[in-house]
Design a protein around this motif. Sequence first.
Motif, PDB file in Angstrom:
ATOM      1  N   ARG A   1     -62.217 -50.671 -41.049  1.00 31.69           N
ATOM      2  CA  ARG A   1     -62.536 -51.308 -42.172  1.00 31.69           C
ATOM      3  C   ARG A   1     -61.664 -50.955 -43.444  1.00 31.69           C
ATOM      4  O   ARG A   1     -61.506 -49.634 -43.736  1.00 31.69           O
ATOM      5  N   PRO A   2     -60.981 -51.805 -44.216  1.00 24.67           N
ATOM      6  CA  PRO A   2     -60.158 -51.463 -45.283  1.00 24.67           C
ATOM      7  C   PRO A   2     -61.040 -50.962 -46.203  1.00 24.67           C
ATOM      8  O   PRO A   2     -62.331 -51.283 -46.629  1.00 24.67           O
TER       9      PRO A   2
ATOM     10  N   THR B   1     -60.651 -53.761 -55.167  1.00 25.80           N
ATOM     11  CA  THR B   1     -61.310 -54.156 -56.134  1.00 25.80           C
ATOM     12  C   THR B   1     -60.628 -55.519 -56.632  1.00 25.80           C
ATOM     13  O   THR B   1     -59.485 -55.737 -56.415  1.00 25.80           O
ATOM     14  N   TYR B   2     -61.350 -56.363 -57.446  1.00 22.59           N
ATOM     15  CA  TYR B   2     -60.964 -57.544 -58.042  1.00 22.59           C
ATOM     16  C   TYR B   2     -61.292 -57.701 -59.362  1.00 22.59           C
ATOM     17  O   TYR B   2     -62.530 -57.177 -59.786  1.00 22.59           O
ATOM     18  N   GLU B   3     -60.678 -58.672 -60.058  1.00 24.53           N
ATOM     19  CA  GLU B   3     -61.361 -58.664 -61.327  1.00 24.53           C
ATOM     20  C   GLU B   3     -60.926 -60.180 -61.803  1.00 24.53           C
ATOM     21  O   GLU B   3     -59.927 -60.690 -61.671  1.00 24.53           O
ATOM     22  N   GLN B   4     -62.271 -60.930 -62.083  1.00 22.02           N
ATOM     23  CA  GLN B   4     -61.997 -62.184 -62.391  1.00 22.02           C
ATOM     24  C   GLN B   4     -61.881 -62.464 -64.117  1.00 22.02           C
ATOM     25  O   GLN B   4     -62.608 -61.814 -64.750  1.00 22.02           O
ATOM     26  N   ARG B   5     -60.805 -63.063 -64.354  1.00 21.64           N
ATOM     27  CA  ARG B   5     -60.570 -63.276 -65.716  1.00 21.64           C
ATOM     28  C   ARG B   5     -60.980 -64.583 -66.308  1.00 21.64           C
ATOM     29  O   ARG B   5     -61.295 -65.252 -65.749  1.00 21.64           O
TER      30      ARG B   5
ATOM     31  N   ALA C   1     -56.333 -49.356 -54.613  1.00 23.88           N
ATOM     32  CA  ALA C   1     -56.027 -48.026 -55.001  1.00 23.88           C
ATOM     33  C   ALA C   1     -55.366 -47.944 -56.281  1.00 23.88           C
ATOM     34  O   ALA C   1     -54.547 -47.068 -56.752  1.00 23.88           O
ATOM     35  N   GLY C   2     -56.051 -49.005 -57.248  1.00 21.06           N
ATOM     36  CA  GLY C   2     -55.451 -48.757 -58.926  1.00 21.06           C
ATOM     37  C   GLY C   2     -54.188 -49.573 -58.877  1.00 21.06           C
ATOM     38  O   GLY C   2     -53.815 -49.625 -59.934  1.00 21.06           O
ATOM     39  N   ARG C   3     -53.479 -50.099 -57.970  1.00 21.84           N
ATOM     40  CA  ARG C   3     -52.188 -50.865 -57.912  1.00 21.84           C
ATOM     41  C   ARG C   3     -52.629 -52.187 -57.945  1.00 21.84           C
ATOM     42  O   ARG C   3     -53.185 -52.673 -57.009  1.00 21.84           O
TER      43      ARG C   3
ATOM     44  N   ASN D   1     -52.776 -56.975 -46.716  1.00 23.81           N
ATOM     45  CA  ASN D   1     -52.564 -55.234 -46.424  1.00 23.81           C
ATOM     46  C   ASN D   1     -53.723 -55.047 -45.511  1.00 23.81           C
ATOM     47  O   ASN D   1     -54.696 -54.478 -45.797  1.00 23.81           O
ATOM     48  N   TYR D   2     -53.567 -55.414 -44.302  1.00 30.07           N
ATOM     49  CA  TYR D   2     -54.616 -55.083 -43.288  1.00 30.07           C
ATOM     50  C   TYR D   2     -53.933 -54.645 -41.919  1.00 30.07           C
ATOM     51  O   TYR D   2     -52.814 -55.252 -41.635  1.00 30.07           O
ATOM     52  N   LYS D   3     -54.250 -53.913 -41.385  1.00 32.06           N
ATOM     53  CA  LYS D   3     -53.699 -53.580 -39.897  1.00 32.06           C
ATOM     54  C   LYS D   3     -53.938 -54.565 -38.879  1.00 32.06           C
ATOM     55  O   LYS D   3     -55.022 -55.300 -38.730  1.00 32.06           O
ATOM     56  N   ARG D   4     -53.024 -54.726 -38.128  1.00 34.78           N
ATOM     57  CA  ARG D   4     -52.847 -56.017 -37.094  1.00 34.78           C
ATOM     58  C   ARG D   4     -53.245 -55.399 -35.424  1.00 34.78           C
ATOM     59  O   ARG D   4     -53.321 -56.187 -34.597  1.00 34.78           O
TER      60      ARG D   4
END
Length: 73
Positions: A3-4, A8-12, A22-24, A56-59
């Motif tokens: 599990r990744p 996080t996400y931010e709706q503007r 990881a903050g980027r 960004n996930y493993k295949r």
Amino acid sequence: MPRPQGFTYEQRADGSVTITHAGRAAGTLRGARAERFIGELEGGDPQLVMARWTGNYKRGNERSARAHPRNRG
């Protein structure tokens, strides 16, 4: 598949969505894509949804690729 973690996400206010890992910043979605993303968050695991949308996930082939002759030391 593991599990990744760390997304996080931010709706503007303008309707865009910024996904971070990881903050980027990992991706920015605008318009119809942002709306589809928000809709998918409600129906599934948010970490998996964000990993899929950013790529960004493993295949699952990392182990077999490590053993390939081209990748050996």
